[in-house]
Design a protein around this motif. Structure first.
Motif, PDB file in Angstrom:
ATOM      1  N   TRP A  17       0.831  -1.205   0.000  1.00 14.52           N
ATOM      2  CA  TRP A  17       0.000   0.000   0.000  1.00 14.52           C
ATOM      3  C   TRP A  17       0.864   1.253   0.000  1.00 14.52           C
ATOM      4  N   GLU A  18       1.911   1.266   0.818  1.00 10.93           N
ATOM      5  CA  GLU A  18       2.781   2.445   0.864  1.00 10.93           C
ATOM      6  C   GLU A  18       3.553   2.619  -0.441  1.00 10.93           C
ATOM      7  N   ALA A  19       3.911   1.499  -1.088  1.00 13.13           N
ATOM      8  CA  ALA A  19       4.696   1.581  -2.329  1.00 13.13           C
ATOM      9  C   ALA A  19       3.833   1.856  -3.551  1.00 13.13           C
ATOM     10  N   GLU A  20       2.596   1.370  -3.549  1.00 17.45           N
ATOM     11  CA  GLU A  20       1.779   1.424  -4.763  1.00 17.45           C
ATOM     12  C   GLU A  20       0.328   1.812  -4.509  1.00 17.45           C
ATOM     13  N   GLY A  21      -0.309   1.165  -3.564  1.00 15.73           N
ATOM     14  CA  GLY A  21      -1.750   1.312  -3.392  1.00 15.73           C
ATOM     15  C   GLY A  21      -2.197   2.705  -3.012  1.00 15.73           C
ATOM     16  N   ARG A  22      -1.503   3.322  -2.077  1.00 21.60           N
ATOM     17  CA  ARG A  22      -1.927   4.648  -1.609  1.00 21.60           C
ATOM     18  C   ARG A  22      -1.920   5.654  -2.762  1.00 21.60           C
ATOM     19  N   ALA A  23      -0.887   5.636  -3.574  1.00 22.07           N
ATOM     20  CA  ALA A  23      -0.810   6.569  -4.701  1.00 22.07           C
ATOM     21  C   ALA A  23      -1.887   6.293  -5.734  1.00 22.07           C
ATOM     22  N   GLY A  24      -2.403   5.054  -5.752  1.00 27.93           N
ATOM     23  CA  GLY A  24      -3.455   4.689  -6.687  1.00 27.93           C
ATOM     24  C   GLY A  24      -4.853   4.921  -6.154  1.00 27.93           C
ATOM     25  N   GLY A  25      -4.949   5.618  -5.024  1.00 26.66           N
ATOM     26  CA  GLY A  25      -6.260   5.955  -4.479  1.00 26.66           C
ATOM     27  C   GLY A  25      -6.895   4.884  -3.625  1.00 26.66           C
ATOM     28  N   VAL A  26      -6.093   3.909  -3.157  1.00 27.39           N
ATOM     29  CA  VAL A  26      -6.635   2.853  -2.305  1.00 27.39           C
ATOM     30  C   VAL A  26      -6.726   3.357  -0.865  1.00 27.39           C
ATOM     31  N   GLN A  27      -7.912   3.206  -0.287  1.00 23.69           N
ATOM     32  CA  GLN A  27      -8.136   3.530   1.128  1.00 23.69           C
ATOM     33  C   GLN A  27      -8.018   2.233   1.926  1.00 23.69           C
ATOM     34  N   LEU A  28      -7.308   2.272   3.028  1.00 27.74           N
ATOM     35  CA  LEU A  28      -7.013   1.070   3.797  1.00 27.74           C
ATOM     36  C   LEU A  28      -7.705   1.121   5.155  1.00 27.74           C
ATOM     37  N   VAL A  29      -8.434   0.059   5.475  1.00 26.01           N
ATOM     38  CA  VAL A  29      -9.162  -0.050   6.742  1.00 26.01           C
ATOM     39  C   VAL A  29      -8.692  -1.307   7.458  1.00 26.01           C
ATOM     40  N   ALA A  30      -8.369  -1.192   8.737  1.00 28.65           N
ATOM     41  CA  ALA A  30      -8.098  -2.356   9.584  1.00 28.65           C
ATOM     42  C   ALA A  30      -9.196  -2.436  10.633  1.00 28.65           C
ATOM     43  N   ALA A  31      -9.701  -3.639  10.865  1.00 31.39           N
ATOM     44  CA  ALA A  31     -10.859  -3.790  11.740  1.00 31.39           C
ATOM     45  C   ALA A  31     -10.817  -5.133  12.440  1.00 31.39           C
ATOM     46  N   SER A  32     -11.627  -5.266  13.481  1.00 32.80           N
ATOM     47  CA  SER A  32     -11.948  -6.573  14.039  1.00 32.80           C
ATOM     48  C   SER A  32     -13.443  -6.608  14.306  1.00 32.80           C
ATOM     49  N   ASP A  33     -13.973  -7.814  14.479  1.00 29.03           N
ATOM     50  CA  ASP A  33     -15.424  -7.973  14.611  1.00 29.03           C
ATOM     51  C   ASP A  33     -15.903  -7.978  16.052  1.00 29.03           C
ATOM     52  N   HIS A  34     -14.994  -8.185  17.001  1.00 30.10           N
ATOM     53  CA  HIS A  34     -15.337  -8.212  18.424  1.00 30.10           C
ATOM     54  C   HIS A  34     -14.051  -8.412  19.207  1.00 30.10           C
TER      55      HIS A  34
END
Length: 493
Positions: free
Chosen positions: A241-258
């Protein structure tokens, strides 16, 4: 301007207070690059196959209908026991119901109507994997399980992955932390799904540390090691993401369900109900007057769900030292029809599939052998000291939430505005400029589109109480605008 794309990376059962520079350096790094949702919560019941449907519908259980990991289906005669871990059964139920397995539209369906795609890669149970996008095969979208072929679609994509990445790893015994599955889905995303398919939204779901916590303990060495392993796999995604995805407009979410708390005292609900004069069973059957659905959240279905029988059942349950918050259908805005019970709608659990009586086991703030806060009674065949979830303790409801990308300009910030697992889908739809369906009762997280320190959200808190005899229960909720989150539920007496 490029239309944004999204990757949601989920860690099943990860407590937010276990995210640290030492144990999870990559999640910690993501916090420095984005915004941490410091008041983030899941829904009730805090079970995986209720929570992940909330993730993809942006709705509580009252709207999407997955009222628990297991439930009794009374829409047919005779009623039948449904275990939602079974991906094949879920497909059959969806077809049988004319596409109404879930009573709210899902993110995959909504995206497909707009000509966009959702890809799923998961190492959870086959049923959970299907829940992330239960109609993927109808739209030609990618859904891949890290272990179970019956949850994978399309076949040609699985074949492509097995040629490039390796054969689908076999399911491991529950006592063995699952490293191979997490490695496989990570490589599959990086080497095949992203470069060859470019989904608009991707859900990458690590099924750990949930399973290891259940069989070893939430703070056990085995659990900490699999948390660190999942974090290393996430680090591969973050590096990309830091090398490619972020510049390509990718939004990154980290989550857990409980989250998890620790089971300290084993009880038997069936034995207690037998002592109270009931004839309980675990599935509907002749002579069974109350079905006790297995799980850490109590779900009781009566053969005769009259007000009188429900009240009798609640009296039997609330006389026990293990009974926590308890819910029945509404008598008024706060009280359920049984004296001492809360109305189900207070925790957004009032659906046609909901049990006649639902309850959480009584929990407390005791410190477990690993130094983690949160303990509870439990009803399963495992030893004490292991991780459980499903109820209303704050540590069960607390969930990981971190966002980063061009849509979330703050770096290293923390939002103190309450948020929840239902909010990710409406936030994604808002950023994609897609109208949200009326069934969504989560909210778009507008405060994250600016400096969270300057957020001007209207926040109101409320506490409601109910009781009968010596039994007393307290429920705490918080409201942001028109959206309400459950903070905790506790009982005593």
């Amino acid at each position: 301007m490029l239309s944004p794309r999204f990757i949601i990376v989920s860690f099943d059962g990860l407590r937010p207070d276990l995210v640290s520079q030492e144990l999870t350096p990559n999640l910690f790094r993501l916090q420095s690059l984005g915004v941490t949702l410091s008041k983030h919560r899941t829904i009730y019941p805090s079970e995986t196959r209720s929570a992940f449907p909330s993730l993809v519908t942006g709705a509580t259980t009252s709207r999407h209908g997955m009222v628990g990991n297991k439930y009794i289906d009374r829409s047919v005669s005779p009623p039948r026991y449904i275990d939602t871990a079974d991906a094949v059964l879920l497909r059959e139920l969806d077809l049988e119901s004319g596409g109404r397995l879930m009573s709210a539209p899902t993110l995959g369906e909504i995206l497909a109507v707009s000509g966009k795609s959702l890809a799923v890669l998961a190492t959870n149970t086959p049923g959970t994997t299907r829940f992330f996008h239960h109609k993927a095969e109808d739209f030609g979208h990618v859904r891949l399980s890290g272990h179970f072929r019956e949850a994978c679609t399309p076949e040609e994509v699985l074949a492509e992955v097995e040629t490039r990445v390796g054969l689908l790893p076999p399911e491991l015994p529950k006592l063995e932390p699952d490293k191979a599955g997490q490695d496989w889905i990570t490589s599959t995303f990086l080497d095949v799904v992203w470069p060859n398919h470019r989904p608009d939204v991707t859900i990458l779901s690590y099924g750990e540390p949930d399973v290891t916590s259940h069989f070893h303990g939430t703070g056990a060495e085995e659990t900490l090691r699999i948390i660190a392993h999942c974090d290393r796999q996430f680090g591969r995604v973050l590096d990309w993401w830091e090398a490619e995805g972020r510049a390509g407009g990718v939004q990154l979410v980290a989550a857990s369900d409980h989250g998890h708390i620790t089971g300290h005292t084993r009880v038997s609900v069936i034995d207690c109900l037998q002592d109270a004069g009931f004839h309980p069973g675990t599935v509907p059957a002749p002579g069974v007057d109350v079905v006790v659905v297995p799980g850490q959240v109590g779900a009781l279905y009566l053969a005769d769900p009259s007000d009188e029988q429900i009240s009798r059942l609640v009296r039997a349950i609330t006389s026990q030292p293990w009974c926590g918050p308890i819910f029945t259908r509404a008598k008024d805005e706060v009280q359920g029809i049984a004296p001492g019970s809360f109305a189900q709608h207070l925790v957004f659990a009032d659906h046609v599939r909901a049990p006649d009586v639902s309850f959480s086991f009584r929990a407390d703030d005791s410190i477990d052998p690993f130094g983690l806060a949160g303990g509870t009674f439990y009803d399963n065949d495992r030893r004490s000291g292991l991780g459980v979830h499903g109820g209303l303790h704050p540590k069960e409801l607390a969930a990981v939430g971190i966002v980063a990308g061009s849509a979330f300009p703050a770096s290293g910030a923390a939002s103190t505005v309450p948020s929840g697992i239902c909010d990710f889908a409406p936030t994604i739809l808002h950023l994609l400029e897609i109208d949200r369906p009326s069934e969504m009762n989560g909210r778009a997280l507008h405060e994250l589109f600016q400096d969270p320190a300057k957020a001007d959200a209207e926040i109101r808190r409320e506490t409601v109480e109910a009781g009968f005899g010596r039994f007393r229960q307290v429920l705490r909720r918080v409201q942001v605008g028109s959206t309400t989150y459950v903070e905790s539920g506790m009982a005593e007496g």
